[in-house]
Design a protein around this motif. Structure first.
Motif, PDB file in Angstrom:
ATOM      1  N   LEU A 157       0.803  -1.223   0.000  1.00 38.01           N
ATOM      2  CA  LEU A 157       0.000   0.000   0.000  1.00 38.01           C
ATOM      3  C   LEU A 157       0.837   1.275   0.000  1.00 38.01           C
ATOM      4  O   LEU A 157       0.283   2.369  -0.038  1.00 38.01           O
ATOM      5  CB  LEU A 157      -0.938   0.001   1.216  1.00 38.01           C
ATOM      6  N   GLY A 158       2.165   1.135   0.042  1.00 34.24           N
ATOM      7  CA  GLY A 158       3.018   2.316   0.029  1.00 34.24           C
ATOM      8  C   GLY A 158       2.938   3.128   1.306  1.00 34.24           C
ATOM      9  O   GLY A 158       2.951   4.358   1.274  1.00 34.24           O
ATOM     10  N   TRP A 159       2.859   2.431   2.432  1.00 27.52           N
ATOM     11  CA  TRP A 159       2.720   3.090   3.736  1.00 27.52           C
ATOM     12  C   TRP A 159       3.847   4.091   4.000  1.00 27.52           C
ATOM     13  O   TRP A 159       3.646   5.110   4.645  1.00 27.52           O
ATOM     14  CB  TRP A 159       2.689   2.017   4.824  1.00 27.52           C
ATOM     15  N   PHE A 160       5.040   3.821   3.462  1.00 31.69           N
ATOM     16  CA  PHE A 160       6.188   4.677   3.709  1.00 31.69           C
ATOM     17  C   PHE A 160       6.280   5.839   2.734  1.00 31.69           C
ATOM     18  O   PHE A 160       7.132   6.701   2.878  1.00 31.69           O
ATOM     19  CB  PHE A 160       7.491   3.856   3.620  1.00 31.69           C
ATOM     20  N   LYS A 161       5.437   5.870   1.722  1.00 30.18           N
ATOM     21  CA  LYS A 161       5.598   6.840   0.639  1.00 30.18           C
ATOM     22  C   LYS A 161       4.704   8.065   0.758  1.00 30.18           C
ATOM     23  O   LYS A 161       4.736   8.940  -0.103  1.00 30.18           O
ATOM     24  CB  LYS A 161       5.315   6.146  -0.711  1.00 30.18           C
ATOM     25  N   GLY A 162       3.883   8.137   1.801  1.00 32.01           N
ATOM     26  CA  GLY A 162       2.977   9.272   1.918  1.00 32.01           C
ATOM     27  C   GLY A 162       1.552   8.859   1.628  1.00 32.01           C
ATOM     28  O   GLY A 162       1.254   7.689   1.395  1.00 32.01           O
ATOM     29  N   ARG A 163       0.650   9.835   1.631  1.00 28.61           N
ATOM     30  CA  ARG A 163      -0.769   9.506   1.551  1.00 28.61           C
ATOM     31  C   ARG A 163      -1.524  10.364   0.536  1.00 28.61           C
ATOM     32  O   ARG A 163      -2.634  10.832   0.806  1.00 28.61           O
ATOM     33  CB  ARG A 163      -1.405   9.634   2.932  1.00 28.61           C
ATOM     34  N   VAL A 170      -4.626   2.762  -4.703  1.00 29.19           N
ATOM     35  CA  VAL A 170      -4.885   2.079  -3.439  1.00 29.19           C
ATOM     36  C   VAL A 170      -6.361   1.746  -3.342  1.00 29.19           C
ATOM     37  O   VAL A 170      -7.211   2.626  -3.495  1.00 29.19           O
ATOM     38  CB  VAL A 170      -4.463   2.960  -2.241  1.00 29.19           C
ATOM     39  N   LYS A 171      -6.654   0.486  -3.088  1.00 24.72           N
ATOM     40  CA  LYS A 171      -8.031   0.052  -2.909  1.00 24.72           C
ATOM     41  C   LYS A 171      -8.197  -0.497  -1.503  1.00 24.72           C
ATOM     42  O   LYS A 171      -7.344  -1.230  -1.006  1.00 24.72           O
ATOM     43  CB  LYS A 171      -8.396  -1.022  -3.938  1.00 24.72           C
ATOM     44  N   SER A 172      -9.299  -0.129  -0.888  1.00 19.68           N
ATOM     45  CA  SER A 172      -9.584  -0.659   0.439  1.00 19.68           C
ATOM     46  C   SER A 172     -10.143  -2.078   0.313  1.00 19.68           C
ATOM     47  O   SER A 172     -10.674  -2.461  -0.728  1.00 19.68           O
ATOM     48  CB  SER A 172     -10.593   0.242   1.158  1.00 19.68           C
ATOM     49  N   PRO A 178     -10.204   5.320  -0.213  1.00 23.09           N
ATOM     50  CA  PRO A 178      -9.528   6.196   0.750  1.00 23.09           C
ATOM     51  C   PRO A 178      -9.719   7.670   0.414  1.00 23.09           C
ATOM     52  O   PRO A 178      -9.592   8.079  -0.736  1.00 23.09           O
ATOM     53  CB  PRO A 178      -8.060   5.782   0.624  1.00 23.09           C
ATOM     54  N   SER A 179     -10.056   8.456   1.425  1.00 19.56           N
ATOM     55  CA  SER A 179     -10.236   9.890   1.258  1.00 19.56           C
ATOM     56  C   SER A 179      -9.089  10.636   1.922  1.00 19.56           C
ATOM     57  O   SER A 179      -8.399  10.096   2.789  1.00 19.56           O
ATOM     58  CB  SER A 179     -11.559  10.338   1.884  1.00 19.56           C
ATOM     59  N   LEU A 184      -6.590   5.714   5.279  1.00 21.62           N
ATOM     60  CA  LEU A 184      -6.759   4.263   5.205  1.00 21.62           C
ATOM     61  C   LEU A 184      -6.339   3.638   6.531  1.00 21.62           C
ATOM     62  O   LEU A 184      -5.258   3.938   7.056  1.00 21.62           O
ATOM     63  CB  LEU A 184      -5.901   3.714   4.062  1.00 21.62           C
ATOM     64  N   THR A 185      -7.190   2.774   7.048  1.00 27.61           N
ATOM     65  CA  THR A 185      -6.989   2.173   8.374  1.00 27.61           C
ATOM     66  C   THR A 185      -6.687   0.692   8.255  1.00 27.61           C
ATOM     67  O   THR A 185      -7.402  -0.038   7.557  1.00 27.61           O
ATOM     68  CB  THR A 185      -8.258   2.368   9.228  1.00 27.61           C
ATOM     69  N   GLY A 186      -5.650   0.222   8.948  1.00 23.94           N
ATOM     70  CA  GLY A 186      -5.310  -1.197   8.978  1.00 23.94           C
ATOM     71  C   GLY A 186      -5.931  -1.888  10.180  1.00 23.94           C
ATOM     72  O   GLY A 186      -5.821  -1.393  11.310  1.00 23.94           O
TER      73      GLY A 186
END
Length: 331
Positions: A157-163, A170-172, A178-179, A184-186
């Motif tokens: 999901l690219g957690w380290f790359k920003g939001r 990114v798909k939930s 995701p807004s 996005l919540t794990g």
């Protein structure tokens, strides 16, 4: 009220939220797990600890309860967090994707990871009904049928790359796309994970990354079950370490305190984790190779055994806001 006896079938959620600079908001979120909308206390809920870091702008709220009730309290806290945290204005040095960034469910007593997985799935489904705009990804036993780990999911999901979700594919797994506000919540279960942060007396980020990499469990000479990141923190570098509990089925470690690994049992299964003292000693040794000393070490949360005992004690005594009392009690 549940018929579950206090002290049995316990689990915990170490709720990670993307807010630490507004103490009133953090405590309001914690209290949402303990009190209903009318201010009545839930007799089987306790918040054991709140750890907030200003630079990270991240707090970890430890919620404990009988497994069959935990989901209700976690959902209440998450719902309050979504009301209070706006990711479009959130700033902090710690990577994150969501206002509620992580909802991990850990077994404490007479509960297994599979049961925690069912609770995690239920939390995700109900949360997206309570907060229709929120988005959830699943990990561990909640991620059926693949059961991908949190580390795998974060990389995907690219957690380290920003939001910047507008530019990310990114798909939930559950809920809306995701807004920018909610992110996005794990959500998922795992054996207990501890957090230990060791600060080294340097501003050199490259050195910090080298030391973090050397300690990491994926390194052949690293410590099993340890995940690490290096961050600038209060004018120095902090090595943030997650110490995962693991089943040592291959007997690759000696589970004794003298070896640096500590063992404990849940439902007849033996789990092990690296002790905070071993983390500190290893980082201190590595730092000395660069002519650097360590400045401080902080254990963010409890050890698994401490969490279990504190949860059972707090619930027996009806202490919902245990975090206010813990410093003067056991430890």
């Amino acid at each position: 009220m549940s018929s579950t006896k206090v002290g049995f079938h316990l689990a915990a959620c170490l709720l990670n939220i993307s807010e630490a600079r507004k103490k009133d908001i953090v405590e309001k979120i914690a209290k949402a797990a303990v009190y209903d909308d009318n201010g009545q206390k839930h007799p089987q809920a306790t918040v054991l600890n709140i750890f907030s870091d200003y630079d990270y702008n991240r707090s970890v709220i430890t919620i404990a309860a009988p497994i069959d009730m935990l989901g209700n309290y976690v959902i209440a806290a998450c719902t309050e967090a979504f009301k209070s945290i706006d990711m479009t204005i959130q700033e902090g040095i710690h990577p994150c994707l969501g206002a509620v960034d992580l909802v991990p469910i850990y077994p404490l007593l007479d509960v297994d990871v599979e049961e925690c997985g069912k609770v995690a799935q239920n939390i995700a489904e109900i949360l997206t009904l309570h907060v229709p705009e929120c988005s959830v990804f699943l990990f561990g036993q909640a991620d059926q049928p693949e059961k991908r780990s949190l580390v795998q999911r974060r990389k995907q999901l690219g957690w380290f790359k920003g939001r910047d979700f507008n530019s990310m594919e990114v798909k939930s797994d559950i809920g809306a796309a995701p807004s920018q506000r909610y992110g996005l919540t794990g959500v998922g279960p795992s054996p207990y994970v501890m957090n230990c942060n060791v600060t080294i007396d340097t501003r050199d980020m490259a050195t910090g990354r080298d030391i973090a990499s050397a300690v990491r469990g994926s390194n052949t000479s690293g410590l099993k079950g340890v995940q690490t990141m290096a961050f600038p923190h209060n004018g120095k570098i902090e090595i943030a370490c997650n110490m995962e509990s693991f089943e040592d089925e291959d007997n690759t470690v000696t589970t004794h305190e003298d070896s640096g690994y500590i063992s404990y049992c849940v439902l007849g299964k033996t789990f092990s984790y690296v002790s905070p003292q071993s983390i500190e000693a290893q980082i201190k040794k590595l730092a000395s190779n660069y002519g650097i000393s360590t400045a401080r070490t902080s254990l963010v949360e409890f050890t698994p055994e401490e969490c279990k005992h504190c949860a059972a004690y707090a619930l027996r005594k009806g202490i919902g806001e245990f975090w206010r009392l813990r410093r003067g009690m056991f430890m």
